[in-house]
Design an enzyme around this catalytic site. Structure first.
Site, PDB file in Angstrom:
ATOM      1  N   PHE A 278      10.273  -4.717   3.833  1.00  0.00           N
ATOM      2  CA  PHE A 278       8.952  -4.126   3.624  1.00  0.00           C
ATOM      3  C   PHE A 278       8.871  -3.593   2.187  1.00  0.00           C
ATOM      4  O   PHE A 278       8.436  -2.470   1.940  1.00  0.00           O
ATOM      5  CB  PHE A 278       8.668  -2.996   4.628  1.00  0.00           C
ATOM      6  CG  PHE A 278       8.860  -3.372   6.069  1.00  0.00           C
ATOM      7  CD1 PHE A 278       7.838  -4.001   6.775  1.00  0.00           C
ATOM      8  CD2 PHE A 278      10.051  -3.114   6.721  1.00  0.00           C
ATOM      9  CE1 PHE A 278       8.004  -4.350   8.107  1.00  0.00           C
ATOM     10  CE2 PHE A 278      10.233  -3.459   8.051  1.00  0.00           C
ATOM     11  CZ  PHE A 278       9.206  -4.078   8.742  1.00  0.00           C
ATOM     12  N   CYS A 373       6.805   7.306   7.476  1.00  0.00           N
ATOM     13  CA  CYS A 373       5.763   8.332   7.479  1.00  0.00           C
ATOM     14  C   CYS A 373       5.438   8.784   8.892  1.00  0.00           C
ATOM     15  O   CYS A 373       4.464   9.505   9.103  1.00  0.00           O
ATOM     16  CB  CYS A 373       4.503   7.818   6.778  1.00  0.00           C
ATOM     17  SG  CYS A 373       3.720   6.420   7.607  1.00  0.00           S
TER      18      CYS A 373
END
Length: 416
Positions: A278, A373
């Site tokens: 990612f 997150c």
């Protein structure tokens, strides 16, 4: 109506208390509040309530400075003093990860405060309503709260009224992205841009010299007018150039601290093999390559991968290669090819990487750095690493999003 003492915060807009031994979740609460509440829904394990009256306010409660609250659903922790926000986020991270992994994590100093609690966002994404109305959704609804400005946006960010009104009903959202004095506007359309949409975008561009470029997006379809590139400084002496409509962290100052922490965890020396999953446009790949690592960056977004490759070529980082592929497919491929990275870095979206954890385990990298997150999905995925023999070495939090419950977390795990 029941009275509730709020004892802690959750990873979300809720404070939590107990009633007859059952957890009660209350939006807009603060740890230390005593509240008269109304139960709005009952679940098997908990209830959800709303505040009827604050009987005793927490010492850490404040009047939210933003005039659009509580109607606007954006800043769900702005009613909490900023110092308390940082401490409470540390407590949430320590509690969630500690419970999931069966380890004790000290919450004190766990989360790095932001340099500023307002004016930190380099990009904002606004909903567009009827007649070009701009704003954010109200909490728990699709009603747009019209705003004239946003306190958490960088001071130079302006409301894109001209573009919203020019595109009319075809546009759903507009992002405004700042790069110093440069501004790029990104319009998200209901359908791919037609020539008329591009003509209108060009007219807006010509009439407003502060706008460097406009991007019209609909899914993977994109069209541009002007210069849509922005520069992002990842660390001192290292900046990348990327189109404004590709993902970049909104808090540039905190991102530099995150990059520094991840590089410290990676402890790069003697040209190790680093796999960055990612990877986006190279937020971690390029700083790692700068330190001498042989980097393989993987992302499903072909546009971001192209940007990472261009930046590596511009910076003459010859040992950095980038692959446009789903991370899980790449990890399986590398395992079959007997590729053995010394360090794996992954920074997935908030849904985490449940399909990727087993392939990562098979690679048997000595170190894994997971950036997230969302503490809930992070805890879920770390359990897989822990079961495979990885031990948590370090946890660091960074307050990328002051006045919200969100927090960016970096976890370093070592194979034992």
């Amino acid at each position: 109506m029941p009275e509730i003492e709020i004892s802690a915060m959750t990873f979300g807009p809720f404070g939590v208390g107990r009633r007859d031994g059952k957890a009660v979740m209350v939006a807009g609460a603060v740890a230390g509040d005593r509240l008269d509440v109304e139960i709005v829904s009952e679940r098997r394990d908990y209830a959800v309530a709303k505040i009827r009256e604050i009987l005793r306010a927490s010492a850490e409660r404040r009047v939210a400075p933003c005039p659009y609250l509580p109607r606007c659903g954006g800043c769900d922790w702005q009613h909490i003093d900023y110092g308390a926000q940082v401490r409470l986020k540390g407590e949430v991270v320590a509690r969630e990860l500690g419970h999931a992994l069966g380890v004790a994590i000290d919450p004190a100093g766990l989360v790095e405060p932001a340099p500023a609690e307002f004016g930190y966002r380099s990009r904002i994404r606004l909903r567009v309503g009827a007649k070009g109305v701009l704003g954010f959704y109200s909490a728990g609804s699709n009603t747009i709260v019209e705003i004239d400005s946003c306190m958490v946006a960088e001071p130079g960010i302006r409301m894109p009224l001209h573009l919203a009104r020019s595109l009319g009903k075809r546009v759903e959202e507009i992002e405004v992205v700042r790069d110093g004095a440069r501004e790029v506007q990104v319009a998200h359309l209901k359908k791919p841009a037609a020539e008329e949409d591009l003509r209108r975008a060009r007219n807006v561009l010509e009439s407003d010299r502060e706008i460097a470029g406009i991007v019209l997006r609909s899914g993977t379809h994109r069209a541009t007018a002007g210069d849509s590139a922005i520069a992002i400084e990842l660390e001192a002496g290292l900046s990348i150039e990327v189109d404004a409509d590709f993902f970049s962290q909104v808090n540039r100052a905190q991102n530099q601290k995150l990059v520094a922490s991840v590089m410290e965890m990676a402890a790069i020396h003697e040209s190790p093999a680093v796999l960055d999953l990612f990877c986006g446009a190279g937020n971690f790949s390029l700083p790692a390559s700068r330190r001498g690592a042989r980097v393989t960056g993987v992302d499903a977004d072909a546009g971001a991968i192209a940007a990472a490759a261009r930046n590596a070529a511009r910076l003459k980082f010859r040992d950095a290669q980038f692959v446009a592929m789903k991370a899980s497919a790449t990890a399986d491929f590398l395992h079959r090819a007997r590729y053995r990275p010394e360090v794996i870095i992954l920074d997935p979206p908030r849904t985490g990487a449940p399909d990727l954890m087993e392939p990562i385990v098979k690679l048997r990298a000595p170190g894994v750095i997971y950036v997230s997150c969302d503490v809930t999905t992070l805890a879920r995925d770390l359990r897989v690493l822990a079961a495979a023999g990885y031990k948590i070495n370090r946890v660091r939090g960074f307050d990328f999003f002051p006045n919200t419950h969100h927090v960016e977390i970096a976890v370093h795990a070592l194979l034992t």
